[in-house]
Design a protein around this motif. Sequence first.
Motif, short mmCIF file in Angstrom:
data_model
loop_
_atom_site.label_atom_id
_atom_site.label_comp_id
_atom_site.label_asym_id
_atom_site.label_seq_id
_atom_site.Cartn_x
_atom_site.Cartn_y
_atom_site.Cartn_z
N THR A 159 9.17 64.08 50.49
CA THR A 159 7.80 64.21 49.97
C THR A 159 6.98 62.94 50.16
O THR A 159 5.84 62.99 50.65
CB THR A 159 7.84 64.55 48.46
OG1 THR A 159 8.58 65.75 48.27
CG2 THR A 159 6.44 64.72 47.90
N THR A 175 9.60 69.89 53.37
CA THR A 175 8.87 68.92 52.53
C THR A 175 9.76 68.39 51.42
O THR A 175 9.63 67.24 51.01
CB THR A 175 7.63 69.58 51.91
OG1 THR A 175 6.91 70.30 52.90
CG2 THR A 175 6.73 68.54 51.26
N TYR A 214 6.05 69.75 43.42
CA TYR A 214 5.86 70.70 44.51
C TYR A 214 4.36 70.98 44.66
O TYR A 214 3.69 71.29 43.68
CB TYR A 214 6.58 72.02 44.21
CG TYR A 214 8.07 72.00 44.51
CD1 TYR A 214 8.80 70.82 44.54
CD2 TYR A 214 8.74 73.20 44.75
CE1 TYR A 214 10.15 70.82 44.81
CE2 TYR A 214 10.10 73.21 45.02
CZ TYR A 214 10.81 72.01 45.05
OH TYR A 214 12.15 72.02 45.33
N ALA A 215 3.86 70.86 45.86
CA ALA A 215 2.46 71.16 46.15
C ALA A 215 2.34 72.63 46.57
O ALA A 215 3.32 73.23 47.02
CB ALA A 215 1.94 70.25 47.26
N PRO A 216 1.13 73.23 46.46
CA PRO A 216 0.98 74.64 46.84
C PRO A 216 1.40 74.93 48.28
O PRO A 216 1.86 76.03 48.57
CB PRO A 216 -0.52 74.88 46.64
CG PRO A 216 -0.93 73.89 45.60
CD PRO A 216 -0.10 72.68 45.87
N ASP A 217 1.25 73.94 49.17
CA ASP A 217 1.58 74.18 50.57
C ASP A 217 2.90 73.55 50.98
O ASP A 217 3.22 73.46 52.17
CB ASP A 217 0.46 73.63 51.47
CG ASP A 217 0.24 72.13 51.29
OD1 ASP A 217 0.75 71.58 50.29
OD2 ASP A 217 -0.44 71.52 52.13
N SER A 218 3.70 73.13 50.02
CA SER A 218 4.98 72.51 50.36
C SER A 218 6.02 73.60 50.70
O SER A 218 5.87 74.76 50.33
CB SER A 218 5.49 71.62 49.23
OG SER A 218 5.75 72.39 48.07
N TYR A 219 7.06 73.20 51.39
CA TYR A 219 8.10 74.14 51.80
C TYR A 219 9.42 73.37 51.92
O TYR A 219 9.48 72.18 51.58
CB TYR A 219 7.74 74.83 53.11
CG TYR A 219 7.45 73.90 54.26
CD1 TYR A 219 8.40 73.68 55.26
CD2 TYR A 219 6.23 73.23 54.35
CE1 TYR A 219 8.15 72.82 56.31
CE2 TYR A 219 5.97 72.36 55.40
CZ TYR A 219 6.93 72.16 56.37
OH TYR A 219 6.67 71.30 57.41
#
Length: 353
Positions: free
Chosen positions: A296, A72, A64-69
């Motif tokens: 992703t 994603t 999970y990236a900081p800006d994922s949701y």
Amino acid sequence: MRADVTVTMTAPKPANVLPLAASYNGELIVADIGSPTELIDAAQSKLFVAQESDARDWLIQTRYAPDSYKTTHGHALIVAGSRGFTGAAALCGNAAMRAGAGLVTVATPASAQPLVAMQVMPEVMTTALAETDRGAVSDDAIDHVLRFAERANVIAIGPGLSSEDERTRSFVRALVEHRTTPVVVDADGLNCLAPWPDDLHGSREYAIVLTPHPGEMLRLIGTEDKSALTNRVAAARAFATAHEVILVLKGARSLVASPDGRVFVNPTGNAGLGTAGAGDTLTGIITGFLAQAYGTLKHDADALTTVIAALYISGLAGDLAARELGMRTMVASDIREHLSAAICSLDPEGEEP
């Protein structure tokens, strides 16, 4: 003789990793005696053992990236259930959600939807499908499902579906044939397509993942002769290459066979996984992992490595559940509830906020 320790030279041998002999290894040690790596590579083995690093690498790729949701992390569409068989649909949907998919929708016949909606997690969505007079999905639902699938990254079909009605069988064939995403076929989805049609093939872009237990595998092959699975590796390889599918042949030391002829032996899992609903849970985990991979990584996603990772982590979750609860009293939902511990044990850094 059940050994305490087995030492094998250079690389594991088939008997070290395949049932029933593998259970007599005890601790297996692979000793390096200086065999030239170029000779090992030249052997061009088509049989491999899935490793912890395979699962960890996949988890790192899909962190999970900081800006994922939620989008994603992928949308999984699960076509499952029928009147009187709603538990399988719920187990599959809940497992996909717990496995990390951003969105999960369970599409089920209209008469089954209220019960499925009561059994799934609040986070899992449901949608109603046209049904036969027996409460199974009807081929009238195909256009609706194909339109809905345009919003999904992966489709799973089969748990609790029923395979008795010709209209249900027609629906399954049409959905797999006209898919625009990878598709996972299990349980009655497999029975609806058995024996497997010679003209139905998977592709790299839209992979077909089949997850039969031995009985379903025999039906796919079109035989009742159990000797057809005496050599499970050869049978899985032959089917996967002939039909260009990814085949997960379940059982002790489950196998993943690739369209290119490679077969991967999964070393995780235990006898406690032989319980009602474990197959539905595994299908949900595989589907959830595929949703994440394609959500992703998009065009860089690889269905084979994703399935290998899903099977390894599912088995590891089962092993953690058995250590805590014992194999005898394990139920399928215990596998799902130990997924978090399994994933965190493999990639603790990636799971920290």
